[in-house]
Design an enzyme around this catalytic site. Sequence first.
Site, PDB file in Angstrom:
ATOM      1  N   GLY A 116       0.839  -1.183   0.000  1.00 17.56           N
ATOM      2  CA  GLY A 116       0.000   0.000   0.000  1.00 17.56           C
ATOM      3  C   GLY A 116       0.877   1.237   0.000  1.00 17.56           C
ATOM      4  N   GLY A 158       4.196   5.316  -9.457  1.00 11.07           N
ATOM      5  CA  GLY A 158       4.297   5.815  -8.091  1.00 11.07           C
ATOM      6  C   GLY A 158       5.303   5.044  -7.264  1.00 11.07           C
ATOM      7  N   ASN A 187       2.255   3.355 -17.231  1.00  9.59           N
ATOM      8  CA  ASN A 187       1.070   3.945 -17.856  1.00  9.59           C
ATOM      9  C   ASN A 187       1.101   5.467 -17.901  1.00  9.59           C
ATOM     10  OD1 ASN A 187       0.119   4.918 -15.290  1.00  9.59           O
ATOM     11  ND2 ASN A 187      -0.784   2.914 -14.877  1.00  9.59           N
ATOM     12  N   ILE A 189       0.572   7.746 -15.809  1.00 12.91           N
ATOM     13  CA  ILE A 189      -0.494   8.483 -15.128  1.00 12.91           C
ATOM     14  C   ILE A 189      -0.327   8.348 -13.616  1.00 12.91           C
ATOM     15  CG2 ILE A 189      -2.983   8.585 -14.679  1.00 12.91           C
ATOM     16  CD1 ILE A 189      -2.284   9.669 -17.396  1.00 12.91           C
ATOM     17  N   GLU A 412      18.435   3.261   5.289  1.00 13.83           N
ATOM     18  CA  GLU A 412      17.655   2.747   6.415  1.00 13.83           C
ATOM     19  C   GLU A 412      16.268   2.265   6.002  1.00 13.83           C
ATOM     20  OE1 GLU A 412      20.618   5.724   7.994  1.00 13.83           O
ATOM     21  OE2 GLU A 412      19.115   5.729   6.387  1.00 13.83           O
ATOM     22  N   PHE A 438      17.960   7.790  13.562  1.00 11.70           N
ATOM     23  CA  PHE A 438      17.592   7.483  12.180  1.00 11.70           C
ATOM     24  C   PHE A 438      16.453   6.466  12.088  1.00 11.70           C
ATOM     25  CE2 PHE A 438      22.270   8.561  11.429  1.00 11.70           C
ATOM     26  CZ  PHE A 438      21.971   9.924  11.319  1.00 11.70           C
ATOM     27  N   HIS A 462      23.010   4.551  20.270  1.00 10.19           N
ATOM     28  CA  HIS A 462      23.234   5.997  20.451  1.00 10.19           C
ATOM     29  C   HIS A 462      21.893   6.649  20.802  1.00 10.19           C
ATOM     30  CE1 HIS A 462      26.737   4.542  18.392  1.00 10.19           C
ATOM     31  NE2 HIS A 462      27.356   5.717  18.474  1.00 10.19           N
ATOM     32  N   HIS A 474      21.909  14.366  15.965  1.00  8.35           N
ATOM     33  CA  HIS A 474      22.116  12.938  16.185  1.00  8.35           C
ATOM     34  C   HIS A 474      21.631  12.463  17.558  1.00  8.35           C
ATOM     35  CE1 HIS A 474      24.330  13.192  12.510  1.00  8.35           C
ATOM     36  NE2 HIS A 474      24.780  11.959  12.586  1.00  8.35           N
ATOM     37  N   ARG A 521      25.348   4.584  23.729  1.00  8.25           N
ATOM     38  CA  ARG A 521      26.727   4.739  23.264  1.00  8.25           C
ATOM     39  C   ARG A 521      27.676   4.687  24.463  1.00  8.25           C
ATOM     40  NH1 ARG A 521      29.744  10.360  21.901  1.00  8.25           N
ATOM     41  NH2 ARG A 521      31.607   9.526  20.922  1.00  8.25           N
TER      42      ARG A 521
END
Length: 661
Positions: A116, A158, A187, A189, A412, A438, A462, A474, A521
């Site tokens: 989807g 898409g 197509n 479109i 990622e 992230f 981290h 970060h 970390r």
Amino acid sequence: MNQDIETMSVNAIRVLSADAIQKANSGHPGLPLGVAPMAYEIWAHYLHINPKDPKWENRDRFVLSGGHGSMLLYSLLHLFGFGLTKEDLMQFRQLGSLTPGHPEYGHTVGLEATTGPLGAGVAMAVGMAAAEKHLASIFNKPGYPVVDHRTYVIAGDGDLMEGISSEALSLAGTWNLSKLTVLYDSNAISIEGNTDIAFREDVSKRAEAFGFKTLYVDDGNDLKKIAAALDAAAADDSAPYFIRVKTTIGYGCPAKQGTNKAHGEPLGEDNIKAMKEYLGWPSQEPFFVPDEVYDNYHRLAEEKAPAEEAWKKLFREYSEKFPEMADKWKHYFTDEDVEKLSEDPSFYAPAEKAEATRASSGAVINYMKDKIANLFGGSADLAPSTKTDMKDEPFFSAENPSGRNLHFGVRELAMAGIANGMLLHGGCRTYVGTFFVFSDYLKPMARLAALMKLPQIYVLTHDSIGVGEDGPTHEPIEQLAMLRSIPNFRVFRPCDRVETEGAWMEALKSKDHPTALILTRQGLTQQPNSDAKKVSKGAYVLEDCAGTPDIILIATGSEVQLAVDARAELEKSGKKVRVVSMPSMEAFDAQPLEYKESILPKAVRKRVAIEALSDFGWYKYVGLDGAVVSMHGFGASGKASELFKHFGFTVENVVKTAESL
């Protein structure tokens, strides 16, 4: 087989799709009408499947990445005899039906993935093809190709606009996933109009640059041309194939075909009548399919069954000749290894000194790599930092597909989607890793994993302002609340090696939900009272007092030691204090009321939660009378020790907060 019955069989897909969407007064007819010929050709003459055994291990995989065209799939599943009835098609998009708006894995028999979000199906198909290549390199012997199947994915404009598809196809080429075939429904479109408004590159050249061999079919209604392209792809295992098929969206509906009006709304009764006349359909009755068409599909389905019988015979001979490989197969396709590991006392060994939980996790990974045969994982170019590599194990590659470590590169989102595909394929126990901040990049695929009930594992390191000098870009703040908000998803933030081991075990034992491990970390003190087995409860009493406590301090991860130190100070002034370690809110919420009351008794309303991230979600535990020591901004750049002081993560501030209640 004459052409007429095949044309009628193709048009049956179109008619059923259009009728179901019209009855629901909702849906996307454009894709099924345009793609029906290539889908029919794949399913009828190329896809090795058995409707009587949809989970056959060596079946080919088919993924419709544009999940909005779900009626294409439902029509195929109905016509090929997977158990979907005509009545199920009539209930398209209705509450509780087997034919929801987008395909849902595990809900409708025969679907290989929930699709989807555009591009996601492409990434999952890449994961399926990677799993096939990996397992084939491990199990196949000369004359015994027990893992030998293809993955087909249909993707539209898409899908190929979305960045995830480029990330995933780049890896597919790098890994030379030569049994992957991408069919591009070209197509021109999209919802807003012709794709020229935002999408003008030569997609085939892009695929070629990724390492695919490319073909072009200039007429998406010509079954012979589609077959010729599929034949070429099936005959050549030197590279993955990208087949651009020129189609017409909404084909067969004269008033709407070739326009964006065919994409996402019912055609209308008059247009469906005109479509059936245009296609030469023998009846205007909704959902009518001639008996000879059903007979054709029944014959095609019956012709597929012998492929599985032949494979089973081959596998029996393989098992007799290579009994050690047959035993290994069991380890790959059952939970036997995890069950043994859960009873291994050496797995739960504490660390001897302060240690970052990312290092604790790395130690766990490298202990269990020899215990869990099918462990297969990696990182988005951060393995040295996330500690996610298995030592002395090769990396999966085009040259060495048996490698158990994975290089995903800085990708990622595709990493998470590909790993979902590997789990959907079966035979691999996967994990992926990156910096916690992230997780924003992989969240859509983590959400899909939760929706599909996949036991995916995310190693996210981290985990707070403890990142230090890299600064606020970060330093995750709101990400923990984000992951905790996903239904059917569990998050663990352990405080030391022992809790990390417990969290890993909970992740491994999961059968129906993903798990994120949130790791530090910086080094953490080992807690003498931490308990790996109690991690499964989500929260437990780490330090306690005699009788009913005056104050309860609740903490996770790196802040557990802070809670322990604050307890010592509060007790000097005569306060009775309980420290609760809560590595997982979701696991705690799942416990019986009696257990939750034993940890957080309602009578004790003075509560302080301590966590160096957003306070979102904590007030259901501390209540209106409690407080949270947390982050309210994006952090800063500096030494971690100084940042914790600067933002109030000190014994003095926790004590002051507790005494103010």
